[in-house]
Design a protein around this motif. Structure first.
Motif, PDB file in Angstrom:
ATOM      1  N   UNK A 185       1.288  -0.778  -0.075  1.00  0.00           N
ATOM      2  CA  UNK A 185       0.098   0.060   0.164  1.00  0.00           C
ATOM      3  C   UNK A 185       0.711   1.573  -0.127  1.00  0.00           C
ATOM      4  N   UNK A 186       0.067   2.155  -0.829  1.00  0.00           N
ATOM      5  CA  UNK A 186       1.359   3.225  -0.898  1.00  0.00           C
ATOM      6  C   UNK A 186       0.035   5.142  -0.441  1.00  0.00           C
ATOM      7  N   UNK A 187       1.219   5.416  -0.324  1.00  0.00           N
ATOM      8  CA  UNK A 187       0.516   7.000  -0.056  1.00  0.00           C
ATOM      9  C   UNK A 187       1.383   8.296  -0.445  1.00  0.00           C
ATOM     10  N   UNK A 188       0.455   9.402  -0.810  1.00  0.00           N
ATOM     11  CA  UNK A 188       1.536  10.463  -1.424  1.00  0.00           C
ATOM     12  C   UNK A 188       0.982  11.781  -0.442  1.00  0.00           C
ATOM     13  N   UNK A 189       2.243  13.170  -0.419  1.00  0.00           N
ATOM     14  CA  UNK A 189       2.062  14.321  -0.104  1.00  0.00           C
ATOM     15  C   UNK A 189       2.609  14.905  -1.471  1.00  0.00           C
ATOM     16  N   UNK A 190       2.321  15.969  -1.878  1.00  0.00           N
ATOM     17  CA  UNK A 190       2.795  16.688  -2.593  1.00  0.00           C
ATOM     18  C   UNK A 190       4.329  16.324  -3.029  1.00  0.00           C
ATOM     19  N   UNK A 191       5.175  16.595  -1.634  1.00  0.00           N
ATOM     20  CA  UNK A 191       6.213  16.436  -1.224  1.00  0.00           C
ATOM     21  C   UNK A 191       6.726  14.755  -0.702  1.00  0.00           C
ATOM     22  N   UNK A 192       6.227  13.853  -0.586  1.00  0.00           N
ATOM     23  CA  UNK A 192       6.639  12.647  -0.179  1.00  0.00           C
ATOM     24  C   UNK A 192       5.600  11.260  -0.208  1.00  0.00           C
ATOM     25  N   UNK A 229       8.760   2.392   3.603  1.00  0.00           N
ATOM     26  CA  UNK A 229       9.755   3.407   2.996  1.00  0.00           C
ATOM     27  C   UNK A 229       8.866   4.818   3.165  1.00  0.00           C
ATOM     28  N   UNK A 230      10.007   6.023   3.183  1.00  0.00           N
ATOM     29  CA  UNK A 230       8.843   7.154   3.226  1.00  0.00           C
ATOM     30  C   UNK A 230      10.698   7.755   2.013  1.00  0.00           C
ATOM     31  N   UNK A 231       9.965   8.471   1.374  1.00  0.00           N
ATOM     32  CA  UNK A 231      10.498   8.403  -0.101  1.00  0.00           C
ATOM     33  C   UNK A 231      10.160   9.961  -0.389  1.00  0.00           C
ATOM     34  N   UNK A 284       8.028  18.980  -6.399  1.00  0.00           N
ATOM     35  CA  UNK A 284       6.833  18.906  -5.704  1.00  0.00           C
ATOM     36  C   UNK A 284       5.278  18.583  -6.422  1.00  0.00           C
ATOM     37  N   UNK A 285       4.798  17.407  -6.837  1.00  0.00           N
ATOM     38  CA  UNK A 285       3.833  17.548  -7.306  1.00  0.00           C
ATOM     39  C   UNK A 285       3.019  16.176  -6.888  1.00  0.00           C
ATOM     40  N   UNK A 286       1.990  15.854  -7.446  1.00  0.00           N
ATOM     41  CA  UNK A 286       1.235  14.481  -6.802  1.00  0.00           C
ATOM     42  C   UNK A 286       1.188  13.720  -8.668  1.00  0.00           C
ATOM     43  N   UNK A 287       1.562  12.381  -8.037  1.00  0.00           N
ATOM     44  CA  UNK A 287       1.649  11.354  -9.631  1.00  0.00           C
ATOM     45  C   UNK A 287       1.001  10.931  -9.196  1.00  0.00           C
ATOM     46  N   UNK A 288       0.531  10.473 -10.410  1.00  0.00           N
ATOM     47  CA  UNK A 288      -1.209   9.761 -11.106  1.00  0.00           C
ATOM     48  C   UNK A 288      -0.430   8.062 -10.581  1.00  0.00           C
ATOM     49  N   UNK A 289       0.748   7.821 -10.563  1.00  0.00           N
ATOM     50  CA  UNK A 289       0.273   5.949 -10.182  1.00  0.00           C
ATOM     51  C   UNK A 289       1.803   6.088  -9.194  1.00  0.00           C
ATOM     52  N   UNK A 290       2.007   5.254  -8.243  1.00  0.00           N
ATOM     53  CA  UNK A 290       3.687   4.432  -8.169  1.00  0.00           C
ATOM     54  C   UNK A 290       4.363   4.345  -9.172  1.00  0.00           C
ATOM     55  N   UNK A 291       4.034   3.316  -9.907  1.00  0.00           N
ATOM     56  CA  UNK A 291       5.337   2.812 -10.460  1.00  0.00           C
ATOM     57  C   UNK A 291       4.531   2.310 -12.269  1.00  0.00           C
ATOM     58  N   UNK A 292       5.608   2.578 -12.899  1.00  0.00           N
ATOM     59  CA  UNK A 292       6.084   3.273 -14.504  1.00  0.00           C
ATOM     60  C   UNK A 292       5.235   1.922 -14.827  1.00  0.00           C
ATOM     61  N   UNK A 293       4.370   1.217 -16.193  1.00  0.00           N
ATOM     62  CA  UNK A 293       4.219   0.421 -17.201  1.00  0.00           C
ATOM     63  C   UNK A 293       4.803   0.467 -17.798  1.00  0.00           C
ATOM     64  N   UNK A 294       6.523  -0.762 -17.899  1.00  0.00           N
ATOM     65  CA  UNK A 294       7.571  -0.539 -18.915  1.00  0.00           C
ATOM     66  C   UNK A 294       7.713  -1.709 -18.828  1.00  0.00           C
ATOM     67  N   UNK A 295       7.980  -2.037 -20.473  1.00  0.00           N
ATOM     68  CA  UNK A 295       8.137  -3.677 -20.265  1.00  0.00           C
ATOM     69  C   UNK A 295       9.352  -4.374 -19.859  1.00  0.00           C
TER      70      UNK A 295
END
Length: 417
Positions: free
Chosen positions: A9-16, A73-75, A80-91
């Motif tokens: 599970x993951x959560x986010x703010x504009x900076x972390x 983890x605290x990344x 500073x921005x909101x991510x649309x998703x945590x991981x990229x979809x790559x091959x």
């Protein structure tokens, strides 16, 4: 084949960004964490968790906490921005490229860190050398000043003594001249009186002539008495006598009995002073502090702490500038609950380990830990100064519940991922 963890599970703010990864039986010792700007991986056999991040992060300031079968983890985001998703979809091909790029970045960082550490070590050595040279120069100057002061003081005392002797000689000469002057004056007065008596007679009778001759004899006797030299000064004569030799026949000689008596006396003195190692002859290996330190370590391993302390004591008497001897003796005192002695030995080790540089950081850490343990067992928590539990920075290597993200050795990672 490792098991991919997907129930995170993951959560986010504009900076972390905060990620919680459940791993059964995870511990700081077994977990291998690898993190770069765009890639995060946790390898804890048989589990594997990896994610290709949506945007770059600051891996230097990021944190990780392991405990309760969970890795949190605290990344910190670089922008500073909101991510649309945590991981990229790559091959798979892109995944492999990102992994290889991350490993190369980690290698470059490790190389730069090693070079920086080598430079810092050289700077520390140079600083230590300069400090020691400065201390030695101050000591030499201090000794030279003391010598100069003593020389000036001795010169002044010698000059004062010479002046005193000169004044004493001058006073003696003056007193001698005055005495001679008074003697001559008295003799002149006596001569005038006798001459006046000789000239004032009314007749030149025989009795008067006889009396005049007697007076002349008295005058000459007085002159003789005045010319008698003074007695010699009192002194002492030193006499050295030649030692007398009494030859003894060989059959009556007692040399063997005397040597046996001297040998027994030496053995008795050695037996009485066995508790003081300096007063009897040591073996060749017992004169080596390193051999005594190894002996103390072996005794400590067998839990014979009193014997280990005795070995360290003798080594310290032979060389009291080895900090490891005080550290090891402090560990023995901790085992025996001699807390005050443990504090004293740890403080002495810290005093020797100056100036604080990277080469003696490990020894200073042990000294602080053992002294802090003794303070805390004495319930002196402020003096112990233990850090508060909680999430610490990634670079803090002393906390058992914290794990660095960007400083892990990439040689321990799974090369297949």
């Amino acid at each position: 084949m490792p098991l991919q963890v997907s129930n995170y599970s993951w959560q986010q703010t504009s900076t972390a960004v905060f990620i919680s990864v459940p791993l059964r039986g995870v511990s700081v010792r077994d977990a291998d964490v690898f993190c770069t700007e765009n890639y995060l991986k946790v390898n804890c056999p048989p589990f594997l968790f990896e994610v290709f991040l949506y945007a770059p992060i600051d891996d230097e300031s990021s944190k990780a906490k392991i405990g309760n079968n969970t890795v949190v983890f605290t990344l910190h985001k670089k922008e500073a921005a909101m991510w649309e998703t945590l991981s990229l979809s790559v091959d798979k091909e892109m995944m492999q490229k990102i992994r290889e790029k991350s490993i190369l970045q980690a290698q470059e960082r490790a190389k730069e860190a090693m070079e920086a550490k080598a430079v810092a070590r050289r700077e520390d050595q140079k600083y230590t050398l300069n400090v020691m040279m400065k201390i030695e120069e101050e000591e030499r100057k201090k000794i030279e000043d003391m010598k100069e002061n003593e020389r000036i003081k001795a010169t002044k005392e010698l000059e004062a003594w010479k002046e005193c002797q000169r004044k004493a000689e001058e006073l003696k000469i003056i007193q001698r001249e005055e005495k001679l002057y008074h003697q001559e004056k008295q003799m002149e007065e006596k001569r005038k009186k006798l001459k006046h008596k000789c000239l004032t007679g009314n007749s030149a009778s025989k009795n008067f002539a006889t009396k005049g001759r007697n007076s002349g004899n008295i005058f000459f006797e007085k002159l003789k008495e005045d010319n008698i030299p003074a007695p010699r000064s009192v002194g002492s004569i030193k006499i050295s006598f030649t030692p007398r030799v009494f030859p003894t026949a060989l059959r009556e000689s007692q040399v063997a009995e005397e040597e046996e008596w001297l040998h027994k006396q030496a053995e008795a003195r050695r037996a009485m002073n066995t508790d003081i190692p300096e007063l009897y002859d040591l073996k060749e290996e017992e004169k080596n502090p390193e051999w005594l330190k190894d002996k103390g370590n072996r005794l400590f391993a067998t839990e014979n702490y009193l014997a280990a302390i005795n070995a360290y004591n003798l080594a310290i008497r032979l060389n009291n500038r080895i900090p490891l001897l005080y550290l090891n003796r402090a560990a023995c005192h901790l085992k025996l609950k001699n807390l005050h002695k443990a504090i004293e030995d740890s403080s002495k080790a810290l005093e020797i380990l100056t100036p604080p540089v990277a080469d003696n950081a490990n020894a200073r850490m042990k000294a602080h830990i053992r002294r802090g343990t003794a303070f805390c067992q004495l319930e002196l928590y402020v003096e112990g100064d233990f850090p508060n539990p909680g999430i610490e920075p990634v670079s803090h290597a002393l906390q058992e519940d914290s794990l660095p993200l960007s400083h892990q050795s990439y040689s321990q990672r799974n090369s297949s991922h």
